[in-house]
Each structure stands twice: as C-alpha cells, then as structure tokens.
Design a protein around this motif. Structure first.
Motif, mmCIF file in Angstrom:
data_model
loop_
_atom_site.group_PDB
_atom_site.id
_atom_site.type_symbol
_atom_site.label_atom_id
_atom_site.label_comp_id
_atom_site.label_asym_id
_atom_site.label_seq_id
_atom_site.Cartn_x
_atom_site.Cartn_y
_atom_site.Cartn_z
ATOM 1 N N ALA A 150 20.942 -27.805 1.948
ATOM 2 C CA ALA A 150 20.679 -29.194 1.576
ATOM 3 C C ALA A 150 19.289 -29.340 0.973
ATOM 4 O O ALA A 150 19.094 -30.073 -0.003
ATOM 5 N N LEU A 151 18.311 -28.641 1.524
ATOM 6 C CA LEU A 151 16.954 -28.682 0.981
ATOM 7 C C LEU A 151 16.919 -28.113 -0.430
ATOM 8 O O LEU A 151 16.318 -28.688 -1.342
ATOM 9 N N ILE A 152 17.560 -26.968 -0.606
ATOM 10 C CA ILE A 152 17.558 -26.302 -1.910
ATOM 11 C C ILE A 152 18.293 -27.143 -2.951
ATOM 12 O O ILE A 152 17.840 -27.290 -4.092
ATOM 13 N N ALA A 153 19.420 -27.711 -2.581
ATOM 14 C CA ALA A 153 20.247 -28.466 -3.522
ATOM 15 C C ALA A 153 19.511 -29.657 -4.120
ATOM 16 O O ALA A 153 19.813 -30.088 -5.241
ATOM 17 N N ALA A 154 18.524 -30.182 -3.388
ATOM 18 C CA ALA A 154 17.792 -31.352 -3.865
ATOM 19 C C ALA A 154 16.656 -31.000 -4.821
ATOM 20 O O ALA A 154 15.990 -31.902 -5.348
ATOM 21 N N ALA A 155 16.458 -29.712 -5.079
ATOM 22 C CA ALA A 155 15.311 -29.269 -5.874
ATOM 23 C C ALA A 155 15.663 -29.140 -7.353
ATOM 24 O O ALA A 155 15.573 -28.067 -7.950
ATOM 25 N N GLY A 156 16.076 -30.236 -7.975
ATOM 26 C CA GLY A 156 16.258 -30.282 -9.422
ATOM 27 C C GLY A 156 17.384 -29.409 -9.939
ATOM 28 O O GLY A 156 18.246 -28.954 -9.180
ATOM 29 N N PRO A 157 17.399 -29.135 -11.248
ATOM 30 C CA PRO A 157 18.467 -28.332 -11.854
ATOM 31 C C PRO A 157 18.580 -26.934 -11.259
ATOM 32 O O PRO A 157 19.684 -26.417 -11.091
ATOM 33 N N LEU A 158 17.442 -26.311 -10.937
ATOM 34 C CA LEU A 158 17.480 -24.989 -10.313
ATOM 35 C C LEU A 158 18.174 -25.068 -8.962
ATOM 36 O O LEU A 158 19.059 -24.254 -8.663
ATOM 37 N N ILE A 189 11.621 -21.668 -2.598
ATOM 38 C CA ILE A 189 12.690 -21.955 -3.551
ATOM 39 C C ILE A 189 12.637 -23.422 -3.977
ATOM 40 O O ILE A 189 12.778 -23.746 -5.163
ATOM 41 N N VAL A 190 12.436 -24.303 -3.023
ATOM 42 C CA VAL A 190 12.285 -25.722 -3.356
ATOM 43 C C VAL A 190 11.095 -25.912 -4.284
ATOM 44 O O VAL A 190 11.153 -26.697 -5.244
#
Length: 303
Positions: A195-203, A289-290
C-alpha cells in the motif's frame, strides 16, 4: 549529498518482481549513483527495455546494456512468460548498443577500485567479464551477490541456473559479499508495504501491478524481497553482520546443481551475510522505494 557508492546493477529483471524493487530502491537512495544496468538470462533485450522503463518511471535516464541470454551451464532458461506484459510499448524503449560484457569490463577499467557491482541474477555476465578481461576481478571495488543457500539442503535459483558461471566467479579473486536464502527469507513483503509503495506515483503504481502479478503467479499474497535486501548490504551495512572471510564452493548435480557451501579461510575473498535486522531492513526497503517514486513527483511539481 555527494554519491558515495557508484553502482552497476546486473539483473534478470522481469521474472521475480524483486529485481524491479531492487532497482527502485537504488534509485531512491541519495548515497547511490547508478551508473548503468546490465541484463542477463533469457530475453535480455526485453529485460533491458523493462529496466529502462522503470528508470524513466522514476524520472531517471539510466543506460541499460543487454547481456548473455544462455547460461554457461547449458541449463534451460526458466521463463514464466509474464515478463514485461504489463508495460505497453516496451519495444520503443532505447537500450545501449554496447553489450553488457564490454560495458562491465570497460567501466571498471576506466575507474579501477571505484565501482561496486551488484549481481542479482544468474552470474553469467560476471563470469564472462572475468574470462574477457583478467583485470576485471581487481578493477571491481566489490561484488555484491544475491545467491545461494548456506546450511540449507537446496540449491538457490541464481546459482542453480548457471552453476558453471558461479564456479568461475567464486574461483576468481573478486572481493565478494553473498546474501543467501537463509538470510533473505527472514523478510516478507505483504499488503501493508504494498500500500505504501502503490501510493508513490507512476513508479509505485507500476511496481504495485507487477507485485500483484507475481503474487497471482504463485497464488500467494506475499513475496520475499531477496534483491532489495542484497542492495542494502552495500548501502546500510550496519543493519547486518557478516562472516569472516572464506571460500564458497559450488557443487551438486541436476536439481541440486549450484548448491553452495562456505568455508572460513584467512586467504578467502568471500564473506556471507550472517544476521539481519529484519524490521529495520523491511522499513528501509519501503521508504527508499517510496522515495524513488516521490522524488519523480517532486521534480515534476518543480518543473
């Protein structure tokens, strides 16, 4: 902050999602400068284009060089078939004309003792570089490997896929740190990190989709971030302890080809990751990653 670590990443990105996570982690680490990427094992041109795409999603133009497709072992390439399938237009991603072996040997010869190589796939390119240029082993500052399983009755994928290349690498004079399965399996990536990663823009969105695809492939809702952990052994060594120096032997046959054993020796040039701060490492993986995704968003806002 100046770059403290100059890195070349050698990867079989596109199958297990952890290669993409490792790349994103490097791109989100201010103390790392990623000089280039080399791809190995299977359709290395497709892998190169995918690596290039992930770099662009993080707002970075990273030169990517495709390497050797077939293992020295002659073993059939394991190819799940989903590689790059979620990324439209990959055929338009430019890759460098210079092949991976020439790039590796040239780069480290031009900057001897300055460049760390992180190898998170089968070791075919690294072994070929050693055979191509006898000075390669001394020109590389340090080789960081994800591979093997020490004290385990199994052969890990990277070493099994090309046990011949692994033998060449460990018989060389390269200074090597190895992160094995017995260490990486202590960390799992689950829904809260996703969930944290998914919120970090297009990447982050691209990584989220690839992670979910990998989970569906195995019918699971978690994965082991083998490769990001390996990157952190370079960037955050205080989160690990390491064995004394020694030698790594590669043995076994058939499905057990590539089994790895470690013998302490004062004349050895390899060491193993011995222990890991699992909670801190998991946090570092997510936050870096975020950071890679949000840096790109910040740059877009500034422009």
């Amino acid at each position: 902050m100046g770059a403290l670590h100059h890195i070349i990443l050698d990867t079989d990105i596109g199958s297990d999602v952890d290669d993409a996570l490792a790349l994103a982690l490097i791109l989100g680490s201010p103390e790392a400068r990623l000089l280039g990427i080399t791809t190995v094992y299977g359709d290395t041109l497709l892998r190169a284009r995918l690596a290039r795409r992930f770099g662009k999603l993080a707002g970075q133009e990273i030169p990517v060089h495709h390497g050797l497709e077939q293992p020295m072992s002659g073993r059939e390439v394991w190819w799940p078939g989903h590689e790059g399938s979620l990324h439209d237009g990959l055929e338009n991603e430019p890759v460098e004309e210079e092949d991976a072996i020439r790039y590796l040997t040239r780069q480290v010869s031009e900057r001897p003792g300055e460049i760390d190589v992180i190898a998170i796939g089968p070791l075919t390119n690294i072994a070929a570089a050693l055979e191509s240029d006898p000075a390669f082993a001394h020109n590389v500052r340090h080789l960081w490997i994800m591979g093997g399983g020490f004290g385990m009755d199994e052969a890990e994928h990277n070493f099994r896929s090309d046990d011949q290349a692994a033998k060449i690498v460990f018989q060389s004079e390269l200074n090597i740190t190895v992160t094995g399965l017995e260490v990486t399996r202590k960390v799992e990536m689950r829904r809260d990190q996703l969930a944290l990663i998914a919120a970090a823009g297009p990447l982050g969105q691209a990584l989220d989709a690839d992670i979910r695809q990998w989970w569906a492939f195995w019918n699971e809702e978690w994965n082991v971030p083998h490769d990001p952990i390996t990157v952190l052994t370079l960037l955050r060594p205080e989160l690990f302890t390491f064995s004394e120096s020694g030698t790594v032997m590669i043995g076994g046959e058939g499905e057990f080809a590539g089994q790895s054993t470690f013998t302490p020796s004062p004349t050895g040039t390899a060491r193993l990751v011995a222990t890991i701060d699992t909670e801190a490492v998991a946090d570092e993986i997510s936050s870096r990653i975020v950071n890679a995704g949000t840096l790109q968003l910040h740059d877009a806002d500034v422009q």
